[in-house]
Design an enzyme around this catalytic site. Structure first.
Site, mmCIF file in Angstrom:
data_model
loop_
_atom_site.group_PDB
_atom_site.id
_atom_site.type_symbol
_atom_site.label_atom_id
_atom_site.label_comp_id
_atom_site.label_asym_id
_atom_site.label_seq_id
_atom_site.Cartn_x
_atom_site.Cartn_y
_atom_site.Cartn_z
ATOM 1 N N LYS A 11 -3.017 19.326 -52.563
ATOM 2 C CA LYS A 11 -2.715 18.355 -53.281
ATOM 3 C C LYS A 11 -3.814 17.631 -54.337
ATOM 4 O O LYS A 11 -4.621 18.473 -54.464
ATOM 5 C CB LYS A 11 -2.065 17.025 -52.436
ATOM 6 C CG LYS A 11 -0.737 17.975 -51.588
ATOM 7 C CD LYS A 11 0.159 16.837 -50.630
ATOM 8 C CE LYS A 11 1.019 17.492 -49.963
ATOM 9 N NZ LYS A 11 1.953 16.879 -49.381
ATOM 10 N N SER A 212 4.483 18.392 -42.677
ATOM 11 C CA SER A 212 3.701 18.005 -41.212
ATOM 12 C C SER A 212 3.865 19.372 -40.350
ATOM 13 O O SER A 212 3.723 18.911 -39.042
ATOM 14 C CB SER A 212 4.494 16.980 -40.497
ATOM 15 O OG SER A 212 4.559 15.745 -41.430
HETATM 16 P P1 13P Z 1 2.139 17.879 -45.091
HETATM 17 O O1 13P Z 1 1.916 18.789 -44.608
HETATM 18 O O2 13P Z 1 0.835 16.953 -45.359
HETATM 19 O O3 13P Z 1 3.010 17.066 -44.489
HETATM 20 O O4 13P Z 1 2.408 18.214 -46.636
HETATM 21 C C1 13P Z 1 3.390 19.307 -46.376
HETATM 22 C C2 13P Z 1 3.514 19.686 -47.991
HETATM 23 O O5 13P Z 1 3.916 18.770 -48.901
HETATM 24 C C3 13P Z 1 3.018 20.817 -48.393
HETATM 25 O O6 13P Z 1 3.349 21.098 -49.818
#
Ligand code: 13P
Length: 250
Positions: A11, A212
Site C-alpha cells: 500500500k 488480515s
Molecule cells: P491486510 O492484510 O492489512 O488486511 O490488507 C489486505 C489487503 O488489502 C491486501 O491487498
C-alpha cells in the site's frame, strides 16, 4: 488447483531506501520458497525494488496502472511504462482504489486490458462490503466483479491473471474471514471462471485470499482446497511474518 502465489501489498508505505531495506530482509527468508513470491510496492519504490530483487526469486508488482498507453492523464502511470521498467505484475481493482479513488468494474476491465496487452501479470482484487455479506449477495458481487474484469480476456491471457478474494470487511481490520468463508468464496470465483472459460482454466487459475492474513492464521487459510495463496497487507511489511506466510504456502 492454481500455482501458489504469496504477494505483499505494501500500500502507501516505505520510501525507496526503506523498500530496499525491507526486500533485503525478506530475500534470505524466502529464498527456498516453493510458491511464487511478489512484493507490491508504491510507484516511486519500483526502481529500488527491481534492483533489490535482482538474482532472487521475488517478483515486483505495481499497485495500479492506467488504461491508456500515454497521453494527457496527469499523475497517472501506464502499463507500458511499468513493463518498460521491468515490472512483472500489477495489482488491479483493490477495494481501497474502488472505495477512495473511484475505480469501477468498468475501469478495472480497461486497466486489465492495458496490463495484459503490455505483457504484465495481473493480480485482480474482488470482494464484498460487509453490508453486501449481510444482505447475502457476496456470491453475486464477487461473480459480477470477476466477470466484468475478465470481459474480453482470452483463455490464453487468463494464464497471466491471479484473482485475489479480499472481503472488504477483513482488510486492515484484524477481522479475518474464517477459513471456511474464504474457501467458499474462492470456490465460487473458480466456478465463475469455469463458466466463462472451462474447467481446465478454472483449475489452473490462482485464487488468493486477502484480508488480515498473518503469520498465525495463514496455514489454515492456505490449507483450504480453493485458496491458492494470499495477498498480504500489514503482515507483508514484517519480514519474519511475511516469510512465515510464504513458508505456509505449500
Ligand atoms: P491486510 O492484510 O492489512 O488486511 O490488507 C489486505 C489487503 O488489502 C491486501 O491487498
Amino acid at each position: 488447483m492454481g500455482k501458489y502465489v504469496i504477494a505483499g501489498n505494501w500500500k502507501m508505505n516505505k520510501t525507496p531506501a526503506e523498500a530496499t531495506e525491507l526486500i533485503e530482509a525478506i530475500k534470505p527468508l524466502v529464498k527456498d520458497a516453493t510458491c511464487d513470491v511478489v512484493v507490491g510496492v508504491p510507484f516511486v519504490d519500483l526502481c529500488a525494488a527491481l534492483e533489490a530483487v535482482k538474482g532472487s526469486n521475488i517478483g515486483v508488482a505495481a499497485q495500479n496502472c492506467h488504461w491508456e498507453k500515454s497521453g494527457a492523464y496527469t499523475g497517472e502511470i501506464s502499463a507500458e511504462m511499468l513493463k518498460a521498467m521491468g515490472v512483472g505484475y500489477v495489482i488491479l481493482g483493490h477495494s481501497e482504489r474502488r472505495t477512495y479513488f473511484g475505480d469501477t468494474d468498468v475501469t478495472v476491465q480497461k486497466r486489465m486490458r492495458a496490463a495484459l496487452d503490455a505483457g504484465l501479470t495481473v493480480i485482480l482484487c474482488v470482494g464484498e462490503y460487509l453490508e453486501q455479506r449481510e444482505q447475502g449477495v457476496t456470491g453475486e458481487v464477487c461473480a459480477m466483479q470477476t466477470k466484468i474484469a475478465l470481459g474480453g480476456v482470452s483463455k490464453e491471457e487468463l494464464a497471466r491473471v491471479i484473482i485475489a478474494y479480499e472481503p472488504v470487511w477483513a482488510i486492515g481490520t484484524g477481522r479475518t474471514a474464517t477459513a471456511e468463508q474464504a474457501n467458499e468464496v474462492c470456490a465460487l470465483i473458480r466456478e465463475t471462471v469455469a463458466g466463462l472459460y472451462d474447467g481446465d482454466a478454472a483449475a489452473a487459475v490462482t485464487i488468493q485470499y486477502g484480508g488480515s492474513m498473518n503469520a498465525a492464521n495463514a496455514a489454515e487459510l492456505l490449507a483450504q482446497s480453493d485458496v491458492d495463496g494470499g495477498l498480504i497487507g500489514g503482515a507483508s511489511l514484517k519480514p519474519q511474518d511475511f516469510a512465515t506466510i510464504v513458508a505456509a504456502a505449500k
